[in-house]
Motif scaffolding. Sequence first.
Motif, short mmCIF file in Angstrom:
data_model
loop_
_atom_site.label_atom_id
_atom_site.label_comp_id
_atom_site.label_asym_id
_atom_site.label_seq_id
_atom_site.Cartn_x
_atom_site.Cartn_y
_atom_site.Cartn_z
N ARG A 410 0.84 -1.20 0.00
CA ARG A 410 0.00 0.00 0.00
C ARG A 410 0.88 1.26 0.00
N VAL A 411 1.95 1.23 0.80
CA VAL A 411 2.85 2.39 0.87
C VAL A 411 3.49 2.61 -0.50
N GLU A 416 4.08 5.70 -5.55
CA GLU A 416 4.05 5.73 -7.00
C GLU A 416 3.05 6.81 -7.47
N GLU A 417 1.90 6.82 -6.80
CA GLU A 417 0.86 7.79 -7.15
C GLU A 417 1.36 9.22 -6.88
N ARG A 418 2.16 9.35 -5.77
CA ARG A 418 2.69 10.66 -5.42
C ARG A 418 3.71 11.12 -6.48
N ARG A 419 4.54 10.16 -6.94
CA ARG A 419 5.51 10.49 -7.99
C ARG A 419 4.80 11.00 -9.24
N ARG A 434 1.06 12.46 1.05
CA ARG A 434 2.02 12.51 2.17
C ARG A 434 1.26 12.48 3.50
N HIS A 435 0.16 13.22 3.54
CA HIS A 435 -0.65 13.27 4.76
C HIS A 435 -1.22 11.87 5.08
N GLU A 436 -1.70 11.21 4.05
CA GLU A 436 -2.26 9.87 4.25
C GLU A 436 -1.19 8.90 4.80
N LEU A 437 0.04 9.03 4.26
CA LEU A 437 1.14 8.18 4.74
C LEU A 437 1.45 8.48 6.21
N THR A 438 1.43 9.76 6.57
CA THR A 438 1.69 10.14 7.96
C THR A 438 0.65 9.50 8.87
N GLU A 439 -0.60 9.52 8.41
CA GLU A 439 -1.68 8.90 9.19
C GLU A 439 -1.42 7.40 9.41
N MET A 440 -0.79 6.76 8.43
CA MET A 440 -0.45 5.34 8.55
C MET A 440 0.77 5.12 9.43
N GLY A 441 1.40 6.22 9.85
CA GLY A 441 2.60 6.10 10.68
C GLY A 441 3.88 6.00 9.85
#
Length: 458
Positions: A410-411, A416-419, A434-441
Amino acid sequence: MPISLYNSLSRRIEPFAPLDPNRVTVYLCGPTVYNYVHIGNARGPVVFDVLVKLLRRHYPNVVYARNITDVDDKINAAALEQGVPIGTITGRFSEAYRQDMAGLGIAPPDVEPYATAHIGQIVAMIQTLIAAANAYEAQGHVLFDVGSYPAYGALSGRDTDELIAGARVEVAPYKKNPTDFVLWKPSTPELPGWDSPWGRGRPGWHIECSAMSAAHLGETIDIHAGGVDLQFPHHENEIAQSTCAHGGKVFARWWLHNGMLTFDGRKMSKSLGNVLHVHQLLTQHPPEALRLLLLRGHYRQPLDWSDAAMAQAIGTLDGWYRVLRELNDVAIDPDQPLPVPERLEAALCDDLNTPQALAELSVLADAARQAPGAGTKAALLGAGAVLGLLQDDPEAWFKRAGGHAVDAGRVEALLEERRTARAARDFARADAIRHELTEMGVVIEDGAQGTRWSVIKR
Ligand SMILES: [Zn+2]
């Protein structure tokens, strides 16, 4: 390099010399399997895992026994409460124990004897003790006659008058003396029991270890280990039984005791509500951090467990794994065994000085950072292996939150989507990801070689 160990019996550090260098014998008192074990119960197994591995580097054949006590009044009470046979309780919690120990990187013992599989040996040992007038039968019980063994109290340094005055012994009408302890006791029909010359009954706890130790390791063993809370009465009673049953032969030549674990300075207990079970901690924290925390203090000293100490252990491992991650492309010869760094080995040979060994490991991590290469990397990994640390893949280490692995697929998909979003100059979408990733820790670092991610430790 000679090994020296503190012997609780002589109260001195003594150079270790096994009776037979071709068969070094070690016995550790194992769990009574009626519940999950708490982290305090894991300190001995972790510490003595390091000791047994040290002995295996020095001697060709080490036989390590850690028993399972699967008959006990606490087990009976748990079975009664849950309305199941005792085998259901003991089967479930002995398996849970093995999983917990494996989770902490503890190698299985060579022998894992069960008390109920040794009833024959237990009965025979009790018969020997009765024949030698060291034990007597009274009202279906068999008791050890403490008065018949003048050396009683030598390990714990207690004298029997003090024990009686301090009410540390159970007074019962069938005892000749209050300090006499139970070798066999009668069972009512609803309790587990075995036929014996004294009627249907079950063994006392202490005799189990004496019988299992003799059955698997012989009458005299090199090292008997356990928590300091077992010194009296359990180990004292084991010495009395075994010595008397074996015609005065020394039972254990070295007695090693680990200190207790406290939690924020307090005893871990059910009534205080601060019991931390290993199986839960293993899902909340990286297992190696639990192991590191348990090795941080010298084994004979008390050790305090706190959230701060846990965070510090994780931080220390982060630092070491960061060095290994930087050395990812440095190849070391897979056919060569990892070296055992000399100074680290010297620390362990000095009464298992794990705090000093960990300090040496830090020095090796610094050396590998400052002079990256196959030699420094192998030394760091070798030091880790000796202590059961740095066994994870460095990338995997940074991709776990608590004890759980983050969904790496998922990360990667989000990255990839961010790139793609950044390439299309869609910075709002890139920031949202980036925010969503931060939420995932997950934290990300953009660098020359692309984006690297790791997990925020909680
Ligand atoms: Zn024991």
